[in-house]
Scaffold this active site. Structure first.
Site, PDB file in Angstrom:
ATOM      1  N   ASP A   1       0.826  -1.219   0.000  1.00 55.22           N
ATOM      2  CA  ASP A   1       0.000   0.000   0.000  1.00 55.22           C
ATOM      3  C   ASP A   1       0.852   1.257   0.000  1.00 55.22           C
ATOM      4  O   ASP A   1       0.403   2.314  -0.431  1.00 55.22           O
ATOM      5  CB  ASP A   1      -0.881   0.042   1.264  1.00 55.22           C
ATOM      6  CG  ASP A   1      -1.919  -1.064   1.272  1.00 55.22           C
ATOM      7  OD1 ASP A   1      -2.231  -1.597   0.176  1.00 55.22           O
ATOM      8  OD2 ASP A   1      -2.397  -1.412   2.370  1.00 55.22           O
TER       9      ASP A   1
ATOM     10  N   LYS B   1      18.694   7.470   7.478  1.00 57.14           N
ATOM     11  CA  LYS B   1      18.936   6.086   7.067  1.00 57.14           C
ATOM     12  C   LYS B   1      20.397   5.700   7.237  1.00 57.14           C
ATOM     13  O   LYS B   1      21.240   6.526   6.944  1.00 57.14           O
ATOM     14  CB  LYS B   1      18.564   5.918   5.569  1.00 57.14           C
ATOM     15  CG  LYS B   1      17.148   6.229   5.229  1.00 57.14           C
ATOM     16  CD  LYS B   1      16.935   6.197   3.709  1.00 57.14           C
ATOM     17  CE  LYS B   1      17.531   7.397   3.016  1.00 57.14           C
ATOM     18  NZ  LYS B   1      17.303   7.447   1.551  1.00 57.14           N
TER      19      LYS B   1
ATOM     20  N   ASP C   1      18.688   2.804  -3.792  1.00 63.06           N
ATOM     21  CA  ASP C   1      19.808   2.351  -4.623  1.00 63.06           C
ATOM     22  C   ASP C   1      21.035   1.971  -3.804  1.00 63.06           C
ATOM     23  O   ASP C   1      22.042   1.561  -4.370  1.00 63.06           O
ATOM     24  CB  ASP C   1      20.197   3.430  -5.645  1.00 63.06           C
ATOM     25  CG  ASP C   1      20.865   4.629  -4.984  1.00 63.06           C
ATOM     26  OD1 ASP C   1      20.406   5.042  -3.896  1.00 63.06           O
ATOM     27  OD2 ASP C   1      21.853   5.142  -5.535  1.00 63.06           O
TER      28      ASP C   1
END
Lengths: 303, 303
Positions: free
Chosen positions: B19, B223, B248
Site C-alpha cells: 500500500d 537512514k 539504490d
C-alpha cells in the site's frame, strides 16, 4: 607493578640507571606558562652529569624555534636538536624515513609550525596557511576542489582554520592520487586549556579518517605511535635500554615508551592520579612513578 | 536470495503487494538534476491507484520546501507531508519524540535547511548560519568558546561552513551541559557529485564523535538508522507489512528497510550493480531487485 620513587636511594638509583631521558613537556616541565617547581634545577643537574635530554611533545602547532623561545623564556636550556615536536618529527619522517620525492608536494592541514618544519627539511608543500585555502565555500560549490597529481602526501595536524575546502581537497588527493601518503602529526582527541577541554589534532583529521575507512589508513607520527621514536633514534642513535620516557599521560607518553621498549616514568603533576596508577585492572603500567619531576631536586642540591 | 523483478507478472505482483512506497530520491528518481526515464509516469500511476508515496532522503541541506521546488521543477507531484529529508526528520524527532523543552535551544552545525525545519517545528536554535559562528579563530584563542547552559542539544548535519569555533562550542556544550543531546541528521561518510566523491555529513560530525568517544554517543536520525522511520510512522501510521522501501544503496536504504521490518526493493540505477547483489557473501540482501524504477512504466501504459 610500578615502582614508586620516594627515598633518596630511589632517586639515586633511577638517575644512575639511565643515560638518556625523553621528557614530555606540558604537565611534566610546565603547566601552560608556569614552570613546575624544582624542575629547572633538576634539568640543570641532569645536564651537568652528562645525561642526554630530549623534549618530546605532540603539540603540532609549533616549530622547534617556537618551542625553543618558550624554553628560553622559562629559563631552561634546550638546544634545537633536543626538541622533537610532532610537526618537526613529521617533517623528518617524510624526508628521512619515507624519502619523500623532491618533485612532489605535501598538502598541509595545519598551522604555520608545520609549514616551517617542512621548509626546514626542504619538503615542498601547499595548502596550510595559504589564504586561498582558508576560506569558506558556498553551499554545494565544489568547483575549486580540483585534482593535483603533484600532491604525494596529505599531512594533517592541529588546525584552527580547518574548513570544508581543505577537507575536500585532501580527500580528493587521497582517493585519486593512488600512492598519496596520509600522515597525521598526532591523534590526540582533546587537550585541556583555558579551564575546559577542546578538540585536538585527532579531531581535525577525523573527517578524513571517517571518509576513508576501508580505503586508506593514516600513519600517525606522534606519541603513542612509533614514528616519533624512529625519528629521534634516526637522529640520536640512543641505546633503548639506557633510555627512559618521562610523561604525565598513560595513553600517550607511557604507552609510547612501553611500545618503544624504553623504560617509563610517570609523573603525577598532570592528568593521572596515584589512584589511577594503583588500579588493579590498569592496562598501561609505567615502570616508575614519582609525584613530580621536581622531586629529583634534592639530588641537585646534594651534588 | 533476492527476487529479481523482470516479467509483467512480477511487476503486477509487486505493486499489488504493497500500500505504501518509501522512495530514496538520488539514484532512484533522479540523478542530480536529471529524471530517470519512466519514473515520472510510474509515480503518476502509483498515485492513481491510491498507493501512498513518501520520499525519504538523507540530504540534510534542504528543507521540505526546497525539496518540493525540485520536485516541482522536474514535474513530479510531491506534497510537503510526503517529503522526509533528514533535516525535517531531525526537527520532528527533537519536537515529537524527544519532547525538546521550549526553554532550551539547539546548537546547530549545519546549513539553512536545518534551521528552516527547526523553525517550522518551533524549536529554538543558535549557531548554524549565524555570522558570529562562521568565522575562523586565531591560533590558540579560545576566548569566544564560552559556556551556554541553555543549549540542550547539539545537532550536526552537513555544513560547508564547518570550522573550529563551531566544533569547540558544540564540544563544550556536550561535555559541560550534562543532559545535552547529541543528534546527527545522518552519518553518510561521503557522497558523489561533480565527477568525484566528497566528505559527507558523517565526516562533518566525526571530530565531535572522536573527541567524545566513551563520553557521549550520538543519536543518528537518517537512514539506515531508525529515528527517521519513527518520524515517518509517527506522522503517517503506516502498516509496516504493507510498506516497501525503495532505494539504490544497500548500506543505507536497504538496511533501513530491513531494520525497520519493511520490505525492500533495490534499484540498479545508483551505486550498486547486479553482480554486487548476487555476491554469495552479501550481508545486506534486498527482498526485491529491479533494474530501474522506470521499469514499472509498462503497468502505467497498460492501465
Amino acid at each position: 607493578m610500578s615502582r614508586f620513587i620516594e627515598s633518596h636511594e630511589d632517586l639515586r638509583y633511577f638517575v644512575d640507571r639511565f643515560d638518556n631521558f625523553l621528557f614530555d613537556c606540558d604537565g611534566v616541565i610546565w603547566h601552560g606558562d608556569e614552570l613546575i617547581p624544582g624542575v629547572k634545577e633538576v634539568l640543570v643537574y641532569l645536564r651537568s652529569i652528562k645525561k642526554r635530554l630530549i623534549f618530546v611533545t605532540n603539540n603540532a602547532t609549533k616549530s622547534r624555534e617556537s618551542f625553543k623561545s618558550k624554553f628560553d623564556r622559562l629559563g631552561i636550556q634546550a638546544d634545537l636538536d633536543e626538541i622533537f615536536g610532532s610537526a618537526y618529527a613529521t617533517a623528518l619522517y617524510l624526508k628521512r624515513i619515507l624519502k619523500f620525492p623532491e618533485n612532489r608536494k605535501v598538502y598541509v592541514i595545519g598551522e604555520k609550525g608545520v609549514e616551517d618544519e617542512l621548509a626546514s627539511e626542504n619538503v615542498r608543500f601547499c595548502g596550510g596557511t595559504d589564504p586561498a585555502d582558508n576560506e569558506f565555500l558556498e553551499l554545494m560549490d565544489f568547483s575549486s576542489i580540483t585534482t593535483d597529481k603533484e600532491v604525494g602526501a596529505v599531512l594533517c595536524g592541529f588546525d584552527m582554520h580547518i574548513n570544508y575546502k581543505k577537507l575536500a581537497k585532501a580527500h580528493r588527493y587521497l582517493i585519486e592520487n593512488e600512492d598519496c601518503h596520509f600522515i597525521l602529526t598526532n591523534d590526540d582527541s582533546t587537550f585541556p586549556t583555558d579551564g575546559s577541554i577542546f578538540p585536538g589534532s585527532g579531531a581535525i583529521s577525523a573527517p578524513l579518517r571517517y571518509a576513508l575507512v576501508g580505503k586508506k589508513t593514516p600513519i600517525v607520527v606522534g606519541k603513542p605511535h612509533q614514528p616519533m621514536l624512529d625519528c629521534i633514534l634516526d637522529k640520536h642513535h640512543l641505546d633503548r635500554s639506557k633510555t627512559c620516557m618521562i610523561g604525565d599521560r598513560l595513553d600517550t607518553d607511557i604507552l609510547f615508551g612501553i611500545n618503544g621498549k624504553l623504560s617509563t616514568l610517570l609523573v603525577l603533576t598532570g592528568v593521572v592520579s596515584k589512584a589511577d596508577v594503583q588500579k588493579v585492572d590498569a592496562k598501561i603500567v609505567p615502570e616508575f612513578v614519582i609525584e613530580s619531576l621536581g622531586d629529583f631536586a634534592p639530588l641537585a642540591s646534594s651534588f
